[in-house]
Design a protein around this motif. Sequence first.
Motif, short mmCIF file in Angstrom:
data_model
loop_
_atom_site.label_atom_id
_atom_site.label_comp_id
_atom_site.label_asym_id
_atom_site.label_seq_id
_atom_site.Cartn_x
_atom_site.Cartn_y
_atom_site.Cartn_z
N TRP A 1 38.95 98.43 41.21
CA TRP A 1 39.18 97.27 41.70
C TRP A 1 38.76 95.93 40.40
N ARG A 2 39.27 94.98 40.67
CA ARG A 2 39.07 94.06 39.71
C ARG A 2 38.94 92.64 40.36
N CYS A 3 37.68 91.78 40.11
CA CYS A 3 37.65 90.48 40.74
C CYS A 3 38.02 89.63 39.49
N LEU A 4 39.19 88.76 40.03
CA LEU A 4 39.76 88.04 39.05
C LEU A 4 38.90 86.68 38.74
N ASN A 5 37.90 86.27 39.80
CA ASN A 5 37.18 85.24 39.63
C ASN A 5 35.98 85.33 38.79
N CYS A 6 35.45 86.76 39.17
CA CYS A 6 34.38 87.16 38.33
C CYS A 6 34.68 87.86 37.07
N ASP A 7 35.92 88.25 36.74
CA ASP A 7 36.33 88.95 35.64
C ASP A 7 35.68 90.21 35.59
N LEU A 8 35.47 90.98 36.85
CA LEU A 8 34.73 92.25 36.73
C LEU A 8 35.37 93.46 37.36
N PHE A 9 35.27 94.46 36.86
CA PHE A 9 35.65 95.87 37.34
C PHE A 9 34.70 96.30 38.30
N LEU A 10 35.19 96.69 39.39
CA LEU A 10 34.40 97.03 40.50
C LEU A 10 34.76 98.50 40.92
N CYS A 11 33.88 99.50 41.33
CA CYS A 11 33.99 100.42 41.96
C CYS A 11 34.39 100.25 43.37
N ARG A 12 34.77 101.24 44.24
CA ARG A 12 35.20 101.14 45.65
C ARG A 12 33.93 100.52 46.42
N ILE A 13 32.69 101.06 46.12
CA ILE A 13 31.58 100.98 46.91
C ILE A 13 30.78 99.51 46.72
N CYS A 14 31.04 99.11 45.59
CA CYS A 14 30.62 97.71 45.37
C CYS A 14 31.62 96.48 45.72
N ASN A 15 32.83 96.94 45.70
CA ASN A 15 33.69 96.10 46.26
C ASN A 15 33.55 95.76 47.75
N SER A 16 33.55 97.02 48.47
CA SER A 16 33.52 96.82 50.10
C SER A 16 31.96 96.31 50.49
N LYS A 17 30.77 96.94 49.73
CA LYS A 17 29.75 96.79 50.60
C LYS A 17 28.63 95.70 49.81
N ILE A 18 28.93 95.39 48.70
CA ILE A 18 28.29 94.43 47.98
C ILE A 18 29.07 92.90 47.70
N HIS A 19 29.76 93.11 46.84
CA HIS A 19 30.68 91.85 46.36
C HIS A 19 31.14 91.21 47.53
N SER A 20 31.73 91.95 48.37
CA SER A 20 32.65 91.12 49.57
C SER A 20 31.57 90.45 50.55
N LYS A 21 30.21 91.06 50.12
CA LYS A 21 29.25 90.56 51.20
C LYS A 21 28.62 89.09 50.73
N ILE A 22 28.93 88.98 49.38
CA ILE A 22 28.08 87.70 49.01
C ILE A 22 28.95 86.45 49.20
N MET A 23 28.29 85.55 49.94
CA MET A 23 28.77 84.24 50.24
C MET A 23 29.70 83.41 49.25
N SER A 24 29.22 83.38 48.29
CA SER A 24 30.04 82.68 47.16
C SER A 24 31.24 83.32 46.66
N SER A 25 31.41 84.74 47.14
CA SER A 25 32.74 85.55 46.68
C SER A 25 33.45 85.71 47.76
#
Length: 568
Positions: A20-44
């Motif tokens: 995965w890639r977050c266009l806003n953060c311009d970061l490449f993510l693994c499956r776990i970080c995308n679903s468990k961490i990044h998506s839980k951040i309120m600003s994201s």
Amino acid sequence: MEAQISAVCQFCETSREINWRCLNCDLFLCRICNSKIHSKIMSSVEHKIIHLDQCGTEETINNIRKLDLKQMKCTTHHDRTCFIFCKNCNQPICSSCILNIHQNHTFCEIDDAYEEKLADIENLKVEIKSNIAFLKSEETLLQERELKSKNHHIEIRTLILNREEDMKQDIAKKTKYVLDELETEWHNTEHSINSDIELCSKTKSKLLKRKDNIYQTLKSHDPRLVFDECLSDIKQLHQPMFGKRASLFQFFPQQIETRGIVGDLTEKPIIENITVYPTDMKCISCLSHCEAEKLLICNNSEDILKKEDLSYDTYKTLKTLKDIRVMDISQTKDGHAILSVGEDLKILTKTGQLKTFLHLDLITLCVHVNNENELFVGALVKDPDHWRGELGIVLVLDEHGNTTCAFDKRKIINDSDSDYIYYDDSFDEDEEVDMFDYPSRVLNTKKDGILIIDNSNLSTYAGKVVLLNRSGDIEQEYSGCDCENCNDFKFCPFDIAETHSNLILVSDIGKHSIHVLGKALLTCSFVDDIGIDYPLSLCIDAAGKLWIGCDMSADDDEAAKIYCISFN
């Protein structure tokens, strides 16, 4: 530019399963970080996450561009972000720009301006793509045309060179014939002269011998020798019978008129479209285009004239005139029609009024009006002293009806310097003879020549086409085609027209064809090639279209048709 994919997750920095890639953060993510961490951040929560398979697609690029739009720096105030669009200046601006530069200007949301500009670019892209496809197609057609034109060029060039070779052979044959004739004459002359030289030599020897004998006689004292000398053959010896003196031949080279001897290049008309219109008339002896699909048509054998609107599914008659024998029609540049009717030239106005324009003391046969409103009239003059009782004449009149010149007689001359030599054993040199028998059609060409159809036989309309210059000199005559298809037909010209490319069209009721003339004959089977039966009357409209009226008088079941031909 598309970012390079990271080797490990840029969030946990341990996992190598980058999906995965977050266009806003311009970061490449693994499956776990995308679903468990990044998506839980309120600003994201509103960040745009895409799968790596979508990287580089047009949609992704557009999304990145939209995100960058929010962070786009002002070109004037580099520490500020553009947030609005100035319509007057056609550029995105920041808050400082509004206060300092763009006061009282018209603004819109930067997102709206972006979408509008993007739509214009997309439309331009579609248009360019369409134009490229069109140009590729045109390029293919042009390449095919180039090949076809090149082959045609080679074919025509070969014909010209073959013609040159044929002419060389003909000239060589004629040269050999003249040289053989010269050698024969020289052989006879040489033989005659040599015979006379031999006779002279023998006679001279005899005379010398006699001279010696006479000398001996005169020296002798014997008178008997004087009586023995024979004087009877002295005259014969003095005057031997020589052969006939040979004439000295002269060679008179003929001046070769190169014009037309090889041939000429002329553009042949290419038909683009043919439209057929039905009528309720059996014969259309003349027609004249008025405007759009409106025509004047007449049948002089039934004494009827109609104005038709052919734009309807079934043509509509706008005006009908009966008991009027119209021989010919021509349009003035302001839209009126000049009619050749008996001894009158009548005018049919655009509003439908029929008036007598000019009365002439002769029988009018045809009329043509040029762009300067000059009138050219073919007519018959009654002449009781003439063997036919009438004389063919062509008049040129100004727009007021005043005759400026007339052509009715021509001289038979014998002039070796002239391009055309007219002679007849029954006439004396320089005697005037009739120029025309029955001038049934006249046309002032775009090159200011005067074309006349002259019919010598009114029962068959057999005749010729004559080209005059303004001085009344005959520059050219056309009496039909010599091809095999025309051998069984007399040339019977009926009507004449000139295309916008200066080609002359002549309808031929003898062969039911149309002859196309340039500097020479192009074709005598023009309508045969396109399937038009019994063409009779011709007209070229302002757009260059050819209108043909047909004659179906011999067919009891079918009415005449009108054809409209568009040229390429």
